[in-house]
Design an enzyme around this catalytic site. Structure first.
Site, mmCIF file in Angstrom:
data_model
loop_
_atom_site.group_PDB
_atom_site.id
_atom_site.type_symbol
_atom_site.label_atom_id
_atom_site.label_comp_id
_atom_site.label_asym_id
_atom_site.label_seq_id
_atom_site.Cartn_x
_atom_site.Cartn_y
_atom_site.Cartn_z
ATOM 1 N N GLY A 239 -3.394 5.148 -16.373
ATOM 2 C CA GLY A 239 -4.635 4.408 -16.187
ATOM 3 C C GLY A 239 -5.357 3.959 -17.428
ATOM 4 N N PRO A 274 1.463 7.185 -18.463
ATOM 5 C CG PRO A 274 1.949 7.031 -20.753
ATOM 6 C CD PRO A 274 2.025 7.965 -19.574
ATOM 7 N N GLY A 275 1.417 3.648 -18.125
ATOM 8 C CA GLY A 275 2.241 2.472 -17.854
ATOM 9 C C GLY A 275 1.777 1.345 -18.753
ATOM 10 N NE ARG A 276 -3.384 -1.889 -16.876
ATOM 11 C CZ ARG A 276 -3.248 -2.823 -15.935
ATOM 12 N NH1 ARG A 276 -3.028 -4.076 -16.277
ATOM 13 N NH2 ARG A 276 -3.352 -2.511 -14.653
ATOM 14 C CE1 TYR A 316 -4.244 -6.121 -8.742
ATOM 15 C CE2 TYR A 316 -3.133 -6.694 -10.788
ATOM 16 C CZ TYR A 316 -3.156 -6.009 -9.592
ATOM 17 O OH TYR A 316 -2.100 -5.211 -9.269
ATOM 18 C CB CYS A 342 2.939 -25.343 -2.822
ATOM 19 S SG CYS A 342 4.161 -26.439 -3.536
ATOM 20 C CE1 TYR A 371 1.735 -1.696 -12.795
ATOM 21 C CE2 TYR A 371 0.335 -1.799 -14.742
ATOM 22 C CZ TYR A 371 0.982 -1.058 -13.775
ATOM 23 O OH TYR A 371 0.880 0.299 -13.782
HETATM 24 C C1 LIG Z 1 0.605 2.909 -11.508
HETATM 25 C C2 LIG Z 1 0.577 4.362 -11.749
HETATM 26 C C3 LIG Z 1 0.522 4.864 -13.056
HETATM 27 C C4 LIG Z 1 0.402 3.996 -14.271
HETATM 28 O O1 LIG Z 1 -0.823 3.353 -14.374
HETATM 29 P P1 LIG Z 1 -1.219 2.529 -15.681
HETATM 30 O O2 LIG Z 1 -2.570 2.057 -15.400
HETATM 31 O O3 LIG Z 1 -0.236 1.424 -15.825
HETATM 32 O O4 LIG Z 1 -1.156 3.465 -16.846
HETATM 33 C C5 LIG Z 1 0.581 6.244 -13.214
HETATM 34 N N1 LIG Z 1 0.682 7.083 -12.155
HETATM 35 C C6 LIG Z 1 0.733 6.621 -10.885
HETATM 36 C C7 LIG Z 1 0.854 7.588 -9.768
HETATM 37 C C8 LIG Z 1 0.690 5.262 -10.641
HETATM 38 O O5 LIG Z 1 0.718 4.824 -9.380
#
Ligand SMILES: *Cc1c(COP(=O)(O)O)cnc(C)c1O
Length: 420
Positions: A239, A274-276, A316, A342, A371
């Site tokens: 997050g 972490p992802g983003r 978003y 379209c 994403y």
């Molecule tokens: C999407 C998600 C993440 C990653 O979130 P980011 O905002 O990209 O860091 C981590 N844990 C869970 C369970 C998720 O669904």
């Protein structure tokens, strides 16, 4: 974004000229910087210092095998939310003991697959899911390692679609039912309860929500300890936000600095997902201007990438900076940058003040590494774009552009009718 810089008016990724890549691979395409990715890994490794922890990259942010492989080699684990992501993670080389499995709707087949692969743990989101995992593990003669995902009811102050830890969200077990659910889980024969977890949302740019969430989890672990349920892992979720426009999200070190002391008290091993923050600013989307269209109300810059390639602005209302790949001295004008799809929601930017781009010119849509491709689709029967990885002065195609044949794979005009 210091690996995406202008040199003599031309935008480079590391030491590679982006316009030159466009000439070789065509447009649109996603472009990732390996050095940025490695730098982000390093920041995160350093942030937690000596505290025992496991970083499980959230595969859904960007699930390209080549990027996953780099992260796996950096010692990072994976957070998956589907059988497909588990397949990718294993194929990319993540050891199964560094894989956690999250998500509210795991199917029996997916649970079986994950048990067979002996992943580190399931982040379980409801009591019925506990029952299902217990039953399947029993059938397989296994004991399933589980963590319970708690919904701590904390407002992450982000876009409602990416808030996940509020009472009205579908995620996790309500905090008020947590103790009872842990008790139920601990009495199931084929489960081993080893963790708890929370993930309250995405693109969070302040520390407080993380801190509150960590405090809730730490408190819960203590309560459970008194009831002889020993928790070994606290998974704080992902997050952490990034800068798209002018946000000032906490640095990983500040973030870890704030929550680590709270979690350290529990003696648990810390997992975070972490992802983003790992991949978002490691990637851009490069697109070419097709037409410029003046209407009584608006000036449209029509480009060859659309909402099927990058859906975040449409879904978003997200802001992505858009930069010319070759700097121009055109005057700045207010434009909508739109795609060929379209739908009126097909835009990459609206009412954006930027130098007027002419047909044939290249634009870089910044901060598109997370994403971006992973949410792309074939809508309007558009082949999905290629993904390119740069390392210093060279590039590599890590996913080819789809072809028209790819679009119709598996479809048939003359299949057999089947009676049931
Ligand atoms: C999407 C998600 C993440 C990653 O979130 P980011 O905002 O990209 O860091 C981590 N844990 C869970 C369970 C998720 O669904």
């Amino acid at each position: 974004m210091h690996f995406f810089q202008y040199h003599n008016g031309r935008l480079f990724c590391e030491e590679t000229d982006i316009a030159a890549i466009a000439q070789r691979v065509g447009t649109p395409f996603y472009l990732y910087s390996q050095r940025t990715l490695l730098r982000h890994c390093e920041h995160i490794h350093r942030a937690f210092g000596t505290l025992e922890h496991l970083t499980c990259y959230s595969v859904k942010a960007n699930s390209n095998l080549a990027l996953l492989h780099i992260l796996a080699q950096e010692g990072i684990g994976a957070d998956v939310v589907s059988g497909g992501e588990l397949f990718r993670a294993l194929k990319a080389g993540f050891p199964s003991e560094k894989i956690v499995y999250s998500g509210v709707g795991k199917t029996e087949l997916e649970i079986e697959y994950a048990l067979r692969e002996e992943i580190l743990l399931f982040n379980v989101e409801s009591v019925p899911e506990l029952e299902t995992i217990d039953r399947i593990a029993g059938q397989m003669g296994q004991v399933a390692p589980v963590a319970l995902r708690i919904n701590p009811d904390i407002d992450p102050h982000t876009h409602p679609y990416i808030a996940t830890g509020l009472q009205e969200n579908k995620f996790g077990i309500p905090y008020s039912q947590a103790r009872e659910s842990f008790k139920i889980a601990s009495e199931m024969k084929n489960l081993k309860v080893i963790g708890t977890d929370a993930h309250i949302g995405s693109q969070i740019t302040t520390l407080e929500p993380f801190l509150e969430s960590a405090e809730r989890l730490a408190e819960l672990v203590q309560t459970l300890g008194n009831e002889h349920i020993d928790i070994k892992y606290i998974d704080i979720g992902g997050g952490l936000g990034i800068r798209y426009e002018d946000e000032t999200p906490p640095e990983p070190s500040e973030w870890a600095g704030a929550i680590a002391p709270v979690l350290a008290k529990t003696g648990c091993k810390i997992i975070f997902e972490p992802g983003r923050s790992l991949v978002g600013n490691a990637g851009i989307l490069v697109t070419q201007v097709l037409y410029v269209k003046q209407t009584p109300r608006k000036l449209f810059v029509i480009v060859d990438a659309g909402m099927n390639d990058l859906i975040r602005p449409s879904l978003y209302g997200s802001h992505h900076q858009i930069k010319p790949v070759i700097e121009s001295d055109s005057a700045k004008v207010q434009v909508d940058v739109v795609g060929p799809i379209c739908e009126s929601a097909d835009f990459l930017a609206t009412e954006r003040l930027m130098p007027l781009a002419n047909p044939g010119e290249l634009l870089a849509v910044m901060s598109a590494g997370a994403y971006g491709f992973s949410m792309s689709s074939n809508y309007n029967s558009r082949p999905r774009c290629p993904e390119i990885l740069v390392n210093a002065s060279r590039f590599r195609v890590i996913r080819e552009r789809e072809t028209y044949q790819d679009l119709v794979r598996g479809e048939s005009i003359e299949g057999d009718w089947i009676s049931v």
